[in-house]
Every structure is written in C-alpha cells, then in structure tokens.
Write a protein that holds these residues in place. Structure first.
Motif, PDB file in Angstrom:
ATOM      1  N   PHE A 266       2.974  -9.799  -6.253  1.00 50.03           N
ATOM      2  CA  PHE A 266       2.250 -10.532  -5.213  1.00 50.03           C
ATOM      3  C   PHE A 266       0.775 -10.136  -5.189  1.00 50.03           C
ATOM      4  CE2 PHE A 266       1.725 -12.724  -1.238  1.00 50.03           C
ATOM      5  CZ  PHE A 266       0.795 -11.986  -0.542  1.00 50.03           C
ATOM      6  N   MET A 267       0.498  -8.810  -5.207  1.00 55.40           N
ATOM      7  CA  MET A 267      -0.879  -8.335  -5.153  1.00 55.40           C
ATOM      8  C   MET A 267      -1.629  -8.722  -6.431  1.00 55.40           C
ATOM      9  SD  MET A 267      -1.165  -6.990  -2.188  1.00 55.40           S
ATOM     10  CE  MET A 267      -2.686  -6.067  -2.300  1.00 55.40           C
ATOM     11  N   ALA A 268      -0.939  -8.698  -7.575  1.00 52.15           N
ATOM     12  CA  ALA A 268      -1.578  -9.079  -8.832  1.00 52.15           C
ATOM     13  C   ALA A 268      -1.980 -10.551  -8.804  1.00 52.15           C
ATOM     14  CB  ALA A 268      -0.651  -8.796 -10.004  1.00 52.15           C
ATOM     15  N   GLN A 269      -1.109 -11.414  -8.260  1.00 54.88           N
ATOM     16  CA  GLN A 269      -1.433 -12.842  -8.173  1.00 54.88           C
ATOM     17  C   GLN A 269      -2.636 -13.063  -7.266  1.00 54.88           C
ATOM     18  OE1 GLN A 269       2.039 -14.952  -6.903  1.00 54.88           O
ATOM     19  NE2 GLN A 269       3.242 -14.415  -8.713  1.00 54.88           N
ATOM     20  N   MET A 270      -2.671 -12.353  -6.140  1.00 54.46           N
ATOM     21  CA  MET A 270      -3.782 -12.516  -5.219  1.00 54.46           C
ATOM     22  C   MET A 270      -5.082 -12.017  -5.854  1.00 54.46           C
ATOM     23  SD  MET A 270      -4.009 -11.474  -1.215  1.00 54.46           S
ATOM     24  CE  MET A 270      -3.591  -9.764  -1.485  1.00 54.46           C
ATOM     25  N   GLU A 271      -5.023 -10.876  -6.559  1.00 55.80           N
ATOM     26  CA  GLU A 271      -6.209 -10.326  -7.212  1.00 55.80           C
ATOM     27  C   GLU A 271      -6.699 -11.270  -8.315  1.00 55.80           C
ATOM     28  OE1 GLU A 271      -7.583  -5.858  -8.384  1.00 55.80           O
ATOM     29  OE2 GLU A 271      -5.657  -6.526  -9.179  1.00 55.80           O
ATOM     30  N   THR A 272      -5.764 -11.836  -9.065  1.00 60.22           N
ATOM     31  CA  THR A 272      -6.129 -12.778 -10.121  1.00 60.22           C
ATOM     32  C   THR A 272      -6.843 -13.988  -9.552  1.00 60.22           C
ATOM     33  OG1 THR A 272      -4.254 -12.072 -11.478  1.00 60.22           O
ATOM     34  CG2 THR A 272      -5.229 -14.213 -11.991  1.00 60.22           C
ATOM     35  N   GLU A 273      -6.322 -14.529  -8.456  1.00 60.82           N
ATOM     36  CA  GLU A 273      -6.919 -15.724  -7.860  1.00 60.82           C
ATOM     37  C   GLU A 273      -8.329 -15.444  -7.347  1.00 60.82           C
ATOM     38  OE1 GLU A 273      -7.398 -19.570  -6.973  1.00 60.82           O
ATOM     39  OE2 GLU A 273      -5.651 -18.715  -7.999  1.00 60.82           O
ATOM     40  N   LEU A 274      -8.529 -14.283  -6.726  1.00 67.06           N
ATOM     41  CA  LEU A 274      -9.857 -13.945  -6.210  1.00 67.06           C
ATOM     42  C   LEU A 274     -10.842 -13.727  -7.356  1.00 67.06           C
ATOM     43  CD1 LEU A 274      -8.850 -11.564  -3.275  1.00 67.06           C
ATOM     44  CD2 LEU A 274      -9.864 -13.838  -3.086  1.00 67.06           C
ATOM     45  N   ILE A 275     -10.395 -13.116  -8.443  1.00 67.59           N
ATOM     46  CA  ILE A 275     -11.274 -12.932  -9.599  1.00 67.59           C
ATOM     47  C   ILE A 275     -11.687 -14.288 -10.167  1.00 67.59           C
ATOM     48  CG2 ILE A 275     -11.349 -12.120 -11.997  1.00 67.59           C
ATOM     49  CD1 ILE A 275      -9.624  -9.739 -11.125  1.00 67.59           C
ATOM     50  N   ARG A 276     -10.734 -15.216 -10.278  1.00 68.53           N
ATOM     51  CA  ARG A 276     -11.060 -16.546 -10.793  1.00 68.53           C
ATOM     52  C   ARG A 276     -12.060 -17.254  -9.874  1.00 68.53           C
ATOM     53  NH1 ARG A 276      -7.875 -17.986 -14.981  1.00 68.53           N
ATOM     54  NH2 ARG A 276      -5.832 -16.970 -15.213  1.00 68.53           N
TER      55      ARG A 276
END
Length: 454
Positions: A402-412
């Motif tokens: 979950f945290m990885a998906q959120m971090e990925t989206e914010l980086i994008r």
C-alpha cells in the motif's frame, strides 16, 4: 476482568447528584446510601463522599466509625480532605477506575492482547512486541524508555494483560504529577492523623496493586528521598503506611517508565545509581513516531476504530493528507496523533480529510501545504490510487505494498509537475536527488530529464 469484592460501597451524596450510586452499580458494586451513617450495619470497603456532605460533617462521622476504610472525595469543598483521593465533577468512569487503582480493564493473560495494543508493522515495533511476550510471563522489573506521548503506559498495560497477573489490578502512578510531600502517602498509604488533613486511613498504591501490577510513570521525576524508600521496598518487599509502625508485605509487580536519560541523571546527582540498577532489569525502548512513520496509516485506523467503538465521530484521511502527515515531525508522538484524529472526527465526521483541511501546524511553518508533497493548482488534485480503506479489511492489507503504491503515485505526480526534471521533483518531494533516483529505479519509473538538467 478485575472486579470489586462483594463488600459494599458507602456513597454519601448531595440530594441533587444521583450519578454516584449509579456509577458504582455499573461497576457491579452493592451500594449503601443511608440517611444517617449511624444506621450502617455492614462495614463498607470504600466510602465515596460528595464534597457538600463532607462539609456537613457526614464524612467525619463515618471516619470515626470506620477508621481503616479508604475515602474518595468528589467535587470542590472547604473541607480539609488531604488524606482522601479527590476527583472533580463531572465524574467519568475512567477517572473513577483510576482513583480506585483499577486502571484499564485487564486482559486474561493471553498474548493476543499484545497484537491489539501494540499497533505497527515496522521492524522496531515487531521487536518490541517480541520483548513484551518474552517478559510478560516473568516477574522481572521492566523499565520503559521513550519520549513523552509514545505510549509507554500502553506497553505497560500490554505486559500486564499478557501476564499471569492479568486478572489482578493495573495501578498507575505519575511520579511527576504527584506533589513530593504527598508521594509517600500516595504509594504507601497513611493512617488516620498521620499528618494534618489525614482524617481517615487510606491504602496506598502498593496495597491497591496487590497481586497485580504497579506502574510508576516518569520515575525520573521522583525526589531523591522517595528514591531511597522505594529502593528499600524493592529490596525487602515490605513497607509501612505513613504514621504506622506495622510492616506490610507487597506482591505487586513493578513496571517503570521515563522520558529522561537516567544515566545522565545519575551523573548529575539527581537519580540513585543503585535504584537504577534495581529497576533496569529488562529495558524496553519505544521509538518516537517520526522514526516509525510507516506505521502512521495503521495507527490512524486503530485510533479511529477505538473512537468508532466508543460511538464518537470519525473522519477518514486521503492519501495526500497522509503524505502531508508523514512529513510532520510529531513532537507529541502518538498522543498528538490521537488528538488530531479526534479533532478531525469532530470537524469532519464521516468525511475524507484533504491536506487543506488539516490544522496549519501540519502544513509547514507558513501554514501552507508543502509544495514538495501537494501538486500546484491546475495539476491533478488528488491521488486516485491507492485509496485508504474506511476500515481495515477483516482479511487485512499488505501495508508495505500500500505504501509503495502511494509513494509511486506521488513520485509520478512530482515528475509530471516538473516536466520530468528529477532535481526539481526531488525538491518537491523533500528528498535528495540521489534518493529519488534510487526510488525511481526501485519502482521501475523511467523519465527522461530535460536538457537543462545536469
């Protein structure tokens, strides 16, 4: 769950207050409320007196007849009641249990309660849970270290609830909040007339914690003279009430907590070294919230679930709001987080909290949403995926994913906002360029930097 002995409770209350007897009946007590204390036939285990009745002389009459029965005095009064436990109105169940030395309702000695109390999936919190399981079944003295608000009392309650003493009382004493001249009476009790205002005998916390756990919070604030007396109790397992020469034994397990560096306190002469070694048998260090920020979503959900069970309003936090909170330093730790969850629930019940709905202190020094987290106006205003579940699914979630998906989206989003310029995106995300490059490689994010990037 611990309960009262069958002996009754004597309640002396003003005619306009009808809540006292009901409170004790709710706790399973037999309640005596005579018009005249002289009519009593049975000896009560406890006297609860409204301040108005105390001022009228009723309490003095009861104390003369039952000198060894402890007293709880409620409300404000001119009556001298230093020898009694005082509770203000409005009366609450938690304050009443605390005054009686019952603490929070204990568990049944099974270590599943540790998982319920110790929220977090970070390595350090899992390590603390293992330590609790190791020490709970022993009689070892535990010293819990950590900043104010990290949940030291929660750890103590978890140890107690998972121990063979779980059906006994959990009694908490805040050594720093109790005046130095009353701390001895608070811990060991006193006899009637032991000092000015001791109008009745009173049990101390060591007696109330018999066959249970005594939690001494902020032990580093204890005055040196009391440290000497506490050391004697720990060594000999005996004590005397103030004003008494009768020695009593104690079977209470001791857990202590402090936010101070006791080794430094020893070096500066404010804490006894022999007491430190007696207490520091099994140390447990609780990290501040800022050092386990990955547990933030689980902590928010656990706090929200508790409020929901209590019938209190609850709000939900969007991924963008969570990202903002993850950048906050949390000087008040989990206690500050609980206050925020409660405030947001009152202001936005059953709503989704976005960053601009948070109190200004969480948004940076200028009270504005951090540009390294929140997209500028005109860009995508929210993270569409992932979404924080309203409640933790019964089957659980993969928090790391979950945290990885959120971090990925914010980086994008940061890269889109900066036209793929990694250095600018890193500034918006509040991290070093090399750190962002490592995360992009980790998540398989490929962006061509502009020619101006070098």
């Amino acid at each position: 769950m611990s309960s009262f002995p069958p002996s009754p409770v004597l309640v002396l209350q003003d005619a306009q207050r009808q809540d006292l007897g009901e409170a004790f009946r709710f706790l399973g007590c037999e309640v005596l409320q005579p018009d005249d204390p002289a009519d009593l036939q049975a000896t009560p285990r406890l006297v609860v007196a409204d301040a108005e009745r105390a001022a009228e002389g009723f309490l003095e009459a009861v104390s003369d007849r039952f000198p060894d029965v402890p007293v709880i005095l409620l409300g404000e009064s001119q009556a001298d009641a230093q020898g009694s436990t005082r509770l203000p109105y409005p009366l609450t169940l938690s304050s009443l249990r605390a005054a009686l030395g019952l603490g929070a309702p204990p568990g049944e000695g099974d270590d599943s309660v540790i998982s319920r109390l110790m929220v977090g999936q970070t390595r350090v919190m899992q390590g603390i849970a293992r330590l609790i399981r190791q020490v709970a079944g022993t009689e070892a003295t535990v010293m819990i270290n950590g900043e104010t608000g990290v949940g030291k009392e929660v750890v103590a309650q978890a140890i107690h609830a998972a121990s063979p003493r779980a059906k006994g009382p959990f009694v908490a004493v805040h050594c720093g909040a109790t005046p130095a001249d009353l701390l001895e009476s608070e811990l060991f009790g006193h006899e009637k007339g032991a000092f000015t205002g001791a109008i009745t005998a009173r049990k101390g916390r060591f007696e109330l914690a018999e066959n249970g756990t005594l939690f001494l919070d902020e032990i580093g604030d204890m005055p040196l003279p009391m440290q000497v007396k506490l050391l004697r109790v720990l060594q000999e397992r005996t004590f005397e009430r103030v004003g008494s020469n009768r020695t009593q034994t104690t079977n209470a397990r001791i857990i202590v907590a402090t936010h101070r560096d006791l080794e430094q306190e020893i070096a500066e002469g404010r804490f006894r070294e022999d007491l430190y070694f007696r207490l520091n048998v099994f140390p447990i260090e609780i990290p501040p919230l800022r050092e386990r920020i990955e547990d933030l979503p689980l902590l928010i959900e656990a706090i929200s679930a508790r409020f929901r069970d209590e019938g209190r309003p609850v709000a939900r936090f969007s991924p963008r709001a969570l990202a903002v909170l993850a950048h906050y330093d949390w000087p008040g730790n989990v206690r500050e987080l609980a206050n925020l969850v409660e405030r947001m629930g009152i202001m936005y019940p059953d709503e989704v909290v976005e960053p601009d709905m948070l109190p200004p202190r969480f948004l940076g020094e200028a009270g504005e949403m951090p540009p390294d987290v929140i997209p500028e106006e005109g860009l995508a205003p929210a993270v569409p995926n992932p979404t924080l579940p309203a409640t933790l699914p019964e089957e659980g979630i993969d928090l790391r994913e979950f945290m990885a998906q959120m971090e990925t989206e914010l980086i994008r989003q940061a890269l889109d906002a900066c036209d793929g310029v990694v250095a600018q995106a890193a500034r918006r995300l509040g991290m070093r360029r090399t750190t962002l490059v490592e995360k992009m490689r980790k998540y398989g994010i490929s962006r061509e930097e502009e020619a101006s990037e070098s």
